[in-house]
Scaffold this active site. Structure first.
Site, PDB file in Angstrom:
ATOM      1  N   PRO B 148       0.773  -1.243  -0.182  1.00 18.64           N
ATOM      2  CA  PRO B 148      -0.076  -0.202  -0.073  1.00 18.64           C
ATOM      3  C   PRO B 148       0.720   1.141   0.175  1.00 18.64           C
ATOM      4  O   PRO B 148       0.433   2.375  -0.501  1.00 18.64           O
ATOM      5  CB  PRO B 148      -0.845  -0.226   1.344  1.00 18.64           C
ATOM      6  CG  PRO B 148      -0.908  -1.812   1.381  1.00 18.64           C
ATOM      7  CD  PRO B 148       0.527  -2.185   1.004  1.00 18.64           C
ATOM      8  N   TYR B 149       2.059   1.216   0.696  1.00 18.71           N
ATOM      9  CA  TYR B 149       2.970   2.324   0.705  1.00 18.71           C
ATOM     10  C   TYR B 149       3.261   2.645  -0.851  1.00 18.71           C
ATOM     11  O   TYR B 149       3.316   3.874  -1.385  1.00 18.71           O
ATOM     12  CB  TYR B 149       4.288   1.951   1.172  1.00 18.71           C
ATOM     13  CG  TYR B 149       5.194   2.929   1.218  1.00 18.71           C
ATOM     14  CD1 TYR B 149       5.531   4.399   1.906  1.00 18.71           C
ATOM     15  CD2 TYR B 149       6.296   2.736   0.232  1.00 18.71           C
ATOM     16  CE1 TYR B 149       6.404   5.266   1.475  1.00 18.71           C
ATOM     17  CE2 TYR B 149       7.443   3.399   0.045  1.00 18.71           C
ATOM     18  CZ  TYR B 149       7.437   4.718   0.718  1.00 18.71           C
ATOM     19  OH  TYR B 149       8.417   5.825   0.297  1.00 18.71           O
TER      20      TYR B 149
END
Lengths: 59, 316
Positions: B148-149
């Site tokens: 997700p980063y």
């Protein structure tokens, strides 16, 4: 070291975005509108709402 | 000329600001001290900056500051501020990544619309690629983040490009490949490895240890920023890598050699969000702004070790 005049020009109250002024003893920046004091520590203005001090408590 | 560095108390931001001051620029540094790692470490990062009278530090948030007034005084922005960490970005925590990495970037870009900004350098990441189909990775390779980063950094990068196309803001994105060196974040690999060997503690190796990375020394990343600021093509993205790749387990061997002590290894499960291999094709950055990494892994690790040995107390 006194706080830079130019810095005062670019800073505003993080809450209302209005003008701030330097406290007489240079220990912080005051927003008269919100009655908040933003402390200056080691020449660094702490412009965070969470760290602001309610003025009634200090003055 | 006044330059703004966001995330100035961080690993990359602090080095970048020091270099910009050395080059003779006036620097305004912003940091809100997000609590991803302890504030005392970031204050230590700032030590070399606050004594410089060409440096102005503001502790504040992009969301709360009067960006309009600040940007009136600024000619270029190096936007390094973000919540880092691929492994920590899953679950509820993702909210913070959306807010700081995506929304924070958008708010800053939006404020640039009314300002005369000559360059907006966005700190992107190799994590936008995920598991690459081919190596070395080119800027045209598919972007399929595995964390997700990575998704949040990719979104920020798209915003930077979009504001170039829509509002002619001169943005350039730099995709950093695993940056290391003095002041590296305490949650990052080399910091943990060196510290563990120094203190004779166990090192956790995620997966088999044969995953490879393109490691980039901090000074090279700083240099890339400076060159991209002068010559980077607006609206474009560039890989910033160290010029070679090496397996994690080989890195451990080099550190063992430098420290003069054997590592105690413990193999644990592969971490969700970690890419297996990264290796940057840096020919585009070389062609457009002459980027050439100067510090190889041996020299870089030695410098990282020498610094950390002297600053270990800050991290304990």
């Amino acid at each position: 070291m006194p706080i830079d005049e130019k810095l005062l020009e670019i800073l505003a109250c993080p809450k209302c975005k209005g003008d701030i002024r330097l406290k007489d003893d240079q220990s912080g920046l005051i927003c008269d509108q919100c009655k908040l004091l933003y402390p200056i520590k080691d020449d660094i203005p702490i412009m965070l709402i969470d760290e602001a001090i309610k003025l009634e408590q200090t003055e | 000329m006044d330059l703004l560095v966001t995330g100035v108390a961080g690993f990359i931001g602090s080095h970048l600001a020091e270099r910009l001051l050395k080059e003779g620029f006036q620097v305004i540094g912003l940091d809100s001290f997000l609590d991803y790692y302890p504030k005392k470490i970031k204050e230590n990062n700032l030590k070399g900056l606050v004594s410089d009278n060409k440096f102005t530090f503001i502790e504040g948030s992009i969301f709360e500051l009067n960006l309009k007034e600040i940007l009136k005084r600024v000619d270029a922005i190096f936007h390094q501020a973000a919540i880092p960490g691929v492994r920590a970005s899953w679950g509820k925590e993702f909210n913070k990544y959306i807010e700081n990495n995506i929304l924070g970037t958008q708010v800053l870009l939006e404020a640039c619309k009314d300002a005369k900004i000559k360059k907006f350098i966005y700190a992107s990441s190799s994590s936008v690629y995920g598991d690459a189909d081919e190596l070395p990775i080119k800027e045209t390779s598919a972007t399929k983040p595995v964390s997700p980063y990575g998704v949040s950094k990719l979104a920020g990068e798209h915003l930077a490009t979009l504001y170039y196309k829509g509002y002619d803001i001169s943005t350039v994105s730099l995709r950093y490949f695993t940056v290391y060196g003095p002041r590296q974040r305490p949650d990052m690999g080399f910091h943990k490895f060196i510290t563990a060997i120094l203190l004779e503690k166990e090192i956790e190796i995620y997966g088999t240890g044969d995953q490879t990375r393109d490691f980039t020394f901090i000074d090279d990343v700083v240099e890339a920023n400076l060159q991209a600021f002068i010559k980077g093509k607006n609206g474009d993205v560039y890989n910033v890598g160290g010029g070679s790749r090496i397996a994690l387990i080989e890195v451990i061997k080099i550190i063992e050699e430098i420290v003069g002590r054997k590592a105690i290894l413990k193999y644990v499960e592969h971490q969700r969000g970690d890419a297996q291999h990264t290796y940057a094709d840096i020919s585009k950055a070389k062609r457009d702004f002459g980027y050439t990494p100067r510090v190889d892994i041996y020299e870089g690790l030695k410098r990282h070790y020498d610094w950390l040995k002297e600053n270990l107390d800050v991290y304990r």
